[in-house]
Design a protein around this motif. Sequence first.
Motif, PDB file in Angstrom:
ATOM      1  N   PHE A   1       4.929  -4.523  21.861  1.00 32.72           N
ATOM      2  CA  PHE A   1       4.992  -4.824  20.421  1.00 32.72           C
ATOM      3  C   PHE A   1       5.976  -5.499  19.888  1.00 32.72           C
ATOM      4  CE2 PHE A   1       1.031  -2.239  21.031  1.00 32.72           C
ATOM      5  CZ  PHE A   1       0.273  -2.755  19.893  1.00 32.72           C
ATOM      6  N   ASP A   2       7.226  -5.092  20.301  1.00 36.45           N
ATOM      7  CA  ASP A   2       8.520  -5.966  19.774  1.00 36.45           C
ATOM      8  C   ASP A   2       8.403  -7.476  20.081  1.00 36.45           C
ATOM      9  OD1 ASP A   2      11.242  -5.687  18.616  1.00 36.45           O
ATOM     10  OD2 ASP A   2      12.037  -6.139  20.759  1.00 36.45           O
ATOM     11  N   ILE A   3       8.189  -7.667  21.422  1.00 36.83           N
ATOM     12  CA  ILE A   3       8.103  -9.168  21.729  1.00 36.83           C
ATOM     13  C   ILE A   3       7.185  -9.740  21.059  1.00 36.83           C
ATOM     14  CG2 ILE A   3       7.466 -10.624  23.515  1.00 36.83           C
ATOM     15  CD1 ILE A   3       9.039  -8.422  25.477  1.00 36.83           C
TER      16      ILE A   3
ATOM     17  N   ASP B   1      -1.648   2.847  32.343  1.00 37.92           N
ATOM     18  CA  ASP B   1      -0.372   3.443  32.285  1.00 37.92           C
ATOM     19  C   ASP B   1       1.000   2.723  32.040  1.00 37.92           C
ATOM     20  OD1 ASP B   1       0.794   6.323  32.391  1.00 37.92           O
ATOM     21  OD2 ASP B   1       1.569   5.777  34.305  1.00 37.92           O
ATOM     22  N   PHE B   2       0.741   1.695  32.849  1.00 38.77           N
ATOM     23  CA  PHE B   2       2.050   0.591  32.645  1.00 38.77           C
ATOM     24  C   PHE B   2       2.139   0.282  31.302  1.00 38.77           C
ATOM     25  CE2 PHE B   2       3.812  -3.632  32.740  1.00 38.77           C
ATOM     26  CZ  PHE B   2       4.922  -3.447  33.413  1.00 38.77           C
ATOM     27  N   LEU B   3       0.786  -0.204  30.686  1.00 37.35           N
ATOM     28  CA  LEU B   3       0.975  -0.866  29.431  1.00 37.35           C
ATOM     29  C   LEU B   3       1.249   0.212  28.358  1.00 37.35           C
ATOM     30  CD1 LEU B   3      -2.186  -3.065  29.397  1.00 37.35           C
ATOM     31  CD2 LEU B   3       0.015  -3.798  29.458  1.00 37.35           C
TER      32      LEU B   3
ATOM     33  N   GLY C   1      -3.041  -6.453  13.666  1.00 39.95           N
ATOM     34  CA  GLY C   1      -1.966  -5.216  14.223  1.00 39.95           C
ATOM     35  C   GLY C   1      -2.036  -5.190  15.628  1.00 39.95           C
ATOM     36  N   THR C   2      -3.057  -5.797  16.443  1.00 38.14           N
ATOM     37  CA  THR C   2      -3.349  -5.657  17.818  1.00 38.14           C
ATOM     38  C   THR C   2      -2.474  -6.858  18.606  1.00 38.14           C
ATOM     39  OG1 THR C   2      -5.419  -6.950  17.506  1.00 38.14           O
ATOM     40  CG2 THR C   2      -5.304  -4.645  17.379  1.00 38.14           C
ATOM     41  N   VAL C   3      -2.100  -6.449  19.823  1.00 39.71           N
ATOM     42  CA  VAL C   3      -1.781  -7.459  20.818  1.00 39.71           C
ATOM     43  C   VAL C   3      -2.768  -7.534  21.856  1.00 39.71           C
ATOM     44  CG1 VAL C   3       0.087  -8.071  22.102  1.00 39.71           C
ATOM     45  CG2 VAL C   3       0.714  -6.928  20.059  1.00 39.71           C
TER      46      VAL C   3
ATOM     47  N   LEU D   1      -6.645  -4.898  24.968  1.00 35.45           N
ATOM     48  CA  LEU D   1      -6.567  -4.968  23.591  1.00 35.45           C
ATOM     49  C   LEU D   1      -5.566  -3.689  23.338  1.00 35.45           C
ATOM     50  CD1 LEU D   1      -6.736  -6.851  21.126  1.00 35.45           C
ATOM     51  CD2 LEU D   1      -8.619  -5.427  20.364  1.00 35.45           C
ATOM     52  N   LEU D   2      -4.126  -3.783  22.855  1.00 35.63           N
ATOM     53  CA  LEU D   2      -3.398  -2.945  22.428  1.00 35.63           C
ATOM     54  C   LEU D   2      -3.427  -2.590  20.820  1.00 35.63           C
ATOM     55  CD1 LEU D   2      -0.382  -3.202  24.895  1.00 35.63           C
ATOM     56  CD2 LEU D   2      -2.271  -1.873  25.077  1.00 35.63           C
TER      57      LEU D   2
END
Length: 88
Positions: free
Chosen positions: A75-77, A65-67, A23-25, A43-44
Amino acid sequence: MLWEYARLDDETRIACSATRSDGTVRVVVERPRDGGLDSADCLLPQCRWKDVDGFSTAELAFLADFLHNNAPLIFDIAERHAEERNIA
C-alpha cells in the motif's frame, strides 16, 4: 500501469497498481509455465481473487498469506505511485 513488487524463487512475479480511487490496490501474480503463464488477479485489502488460471487452492492460500504480510509495504508503494501519477 503495474510495478513489480516481488519475484519469488520459482519465478512467480507479483506486481501492483497505484492506489485506485476507491482505496484498493490491484495485484497481479504471474508464473511462467510451458507455453504461457499461470496468472491471478487479487484486489487488496479484501484479498479477493479473480481470473485465476493455473494456481492451486494451496498456492492461492500461500499467496494470500504473502500479500497479507506485505500489505503495508504494498500500500505504501501503491500510494507513492498514485501521488507520482497525480503530480505528472
